[in-house]
Every structure is written in C-alpha cells, then in structure tokens.
Design a protein around this motif. Sequence first.
Motif, PDB file in Angstrom:
ATOM      1  N   ALA A 171      -5.936  -1.553 -29.563  1.00 16.89           N
ATOM      2  CA  ALA A 171      -4.819  -1.005 -30.337  1.00 16.89           C
ATOM      3  C   ALA A 171      -5.309   0.103 -31.263  1.00 16.89           C
ATOM      4  O   ALA A 171      -4.640   1.127 -31.443  1.00 16.89           O
ATOM      5  CB  ALA A 171      -4.149  -2.114 -31.141  1.00 16.89           C
ATOM      6  N   ALA A 172      -6.491  -0.098 -31.852  1.00 15.56           N
ATOM      7  CA  ALA A 172      -7.060   0.939 -32.720  1.00 15.56           C
ATOM      8  C   ALA A 172      -7.301   2.231 -31.943  1.00 15.56           C
ATOM      9  O   ALA A 172      -7.089   3.330 -32.472  1.00 15.56           O
ATOM     10  CB  ALA A 172      -8.366   0.435 -33.340  1.00 15.56           C
ATOM     11  N   LEU A 173      -7.725   2.100 -30.705  1.00  9.39           N
ATOM     12  CA  LEU A 173      -7.905   3.279 -29.858  1.00  9.39           C
ATOM     13  C   LEU A 173      -6.586   4.024 -29.658  1.00  9.39           C
ATOM     14  O   LEU A 173      -6.514   5.249 -29.810  1.00  9.39           O
ATOM     15  CB  LEU A 173      -8.468   2.869 -28.495  1.00  9.39           C
ATOM     16  CG  LEU A 173      -9.962   2.620 -28.393  1.00  9.39           C
ATOM     17  CD1 LEU A 173     -10.296   1.923 -27.078  1.00  9.39           C
ATOM     18  CD2 LEU A 173     -10.717   3.945 -28.505  1.00  9.39           C
ATOM     19  N   ARG A 174      -5.538   3.279 -29.324  1.00  9.64           N
ATOM     20  CA  ARG A 174      -4.246   3.909 -29.054  1.00  9.64           C
ATOM     21  C   ARG A 174      -3.625   4.480 -30.319  1.00  9.64           C
ATOM     22  O   ARG A 174      -2.824   5.420 -30.254  1.00  9.64           O
ATOM     23  CB  ARG A 174      -3.311   2.893 -28.396  1.00  9.64           C
ATOM     24  CG  ARG A 174      -3.771   2.513 -26.987  1.00  9.64           C
ATOM     25  CD  ARG A 174      -3.118   1.246 -26.482  1.00  9.64           C
ATOM     26  NE  ARG A 174      -1.708   1.409 -26.247  1.00  9.64           N
ATOM     27  CZ  ARG A 174      -0.893   0.411 -25.880  1.00  9.64           C
ATOM     28  NH1 ARG A 174      -1.382  -0.822 -25.733  1.00  9.64           N
ATOM     29  NH2 ARG A 174       0.390   0.628 -25.668  1.00  9.64           N
ATOM     30  N   LEU A 175      -3.993   3.930 -31.475  1.00  5.28           N
ATOM     31  CA  LEU A 175      -3.500   4.444 -32.750  1.00  5.28           C
ATOM     32  C   LEU A 175      -4.414   5.527 -33.328  1.00  5.28           C
ATOM     33  O   LEU A 175      -4.195   5.993 -34.437  1.00  5.28           O
ATOM     34  CB  LEU A 175      -3.361   3.292 -33.757  1.00  5.28           C
ATOM     35  CG  LEU A 175      -2.263   2.271 -33.451  1.00  5.28           C
ATOM     36  CD1 LEU A 175      -2.433   1.026 -34.309  1.00  5.28           C
ATOM     37  CD2 LEU A 175      -0.882   2.894 -33.676  1.00  5.28           C
TER      38      LEU A 175
END
Length: 233
Positions: A171-175
């Motif tokens: 999720a951190a990657l996508r954010l």
Amino acid sequence: MSAADADLDALLVCLQLTDSAFPSGFYTLSHGLEGYAQAKAVTPDTVPELLTDLLRHGVGPSDATALALAHRAATAGDWEQLAETDRRLHATKLNRELRLAATRTGRQLLDIARESVGGEALERYAELVADKRAPGCQAVAAGVAYAAAGVPVEQALTGDLFAFCTSFTGAALRLRLTDHRRAQVVLRAVAPVIREVVAAALEREAADLGGCVPVADAMSGRHERAEARLFAS
C-alpha cells in the motif's frame, strides 16, 4: 506421510495462504495507511515506525491473538470458543470500515480455503458463519485454515504477520510513500518485531484480545468519510 513431508506440506500451505496473489482481497486494503496519508500524518521516513506501532499495539493484540486462539480452538474442536473468539475480534473493530474489511477478506479466505485446503474445521467454521453465530473475520478464518492444514500455530502467526507487513508496504508503494528497494529494507528490518509480536500473541488468553490504537482508529474513521479513496481501508 513422513514427518519431514508433513512439515514441508505445512510450509507450502503457509506460503500459499500468505502469498500476495492469494485472492482474499488483501490488496484492496491499506490497513489505515491511506488515512494517515490523507491527513499528512505519515512520511516516507515514518512508514517503518508506523508499521512497528501497528504490529505491537494493534495487529498483535487483536488479529494475531485471535488467530492463535482460533487455531487452538479449531485444533481442539471447540466450536463455541471459536465463535466467541470471532465475535470478540469483530467487537474490537471500532468502525464500519474496519469491520467490513475484516469480514469481507475473512469470508473470501474461508470460501477459497474450503476448496483448496479442506477439512472438518473449515466446514464447521463455515456453518458458524452461515448461521450468523460468527462474523467471519480474516484472522479467525486464517487460524482455522492453518489448523486444518496442520500448520503449527507459531509458523501460522509468523506467516500471517509477514503477509500483513507485505500488504502494508505494498500500500505504501501505491501511495508513493516508498519504493520497491526501500520496501524490502523495511520488511527485513521488521523481522524482530514480528518475532516479538508472535511470542506475545501465543501467551494471551481470550480476555486479553484487543489492541489500543486510538489514532489509527481516528484515521480509519476519517478515511471512511473521505470523498476519494484508493483503498477499502
């Protein structure tokens, strides 16, 4: 099946259930991270610290503890205790978004595990969920699936917590709060915390189930009311 083969089979099941490609819906969740990002309360530098805090004070006392208790109940064939564990975990989810995320992923996991893993424990748990005696939370469904497959509880906890961490960093990657290389550094660095959280979860009883993460709960509440969302939680 020899003991060595049984151990290997348990490992393979654990890898399958925790793989990011397993279609339980985990990829739709940010585990509260998007709420923090929307509030500008997290930066790339503080993502590892947030993950550690959520493991120690949120996921560990709640979901990890419920998984251990569910594994224990399913192994013993104690269906009443299994249902009670599920209800207790559901009650710790303080807003609608968290409850829906837990039950949607849990019921999806249960449905697929009945086909791919099988066993009496999963069938009995499915009956409890169908009869609305248990809500069907993800951690409980995972505990039952691991027990049905003969995966030792410590290994099950470790695998499931690592799956949470990979989902969180994904999720951190996508954010855009991290990149692929830094995400791997975070995952390796969090290993001692996972070991700590596993050990603590194994010691807790049902009365101890429940985390204390008021800021994360508030961020989840903000996220639930946000006009635009990339993730379901």
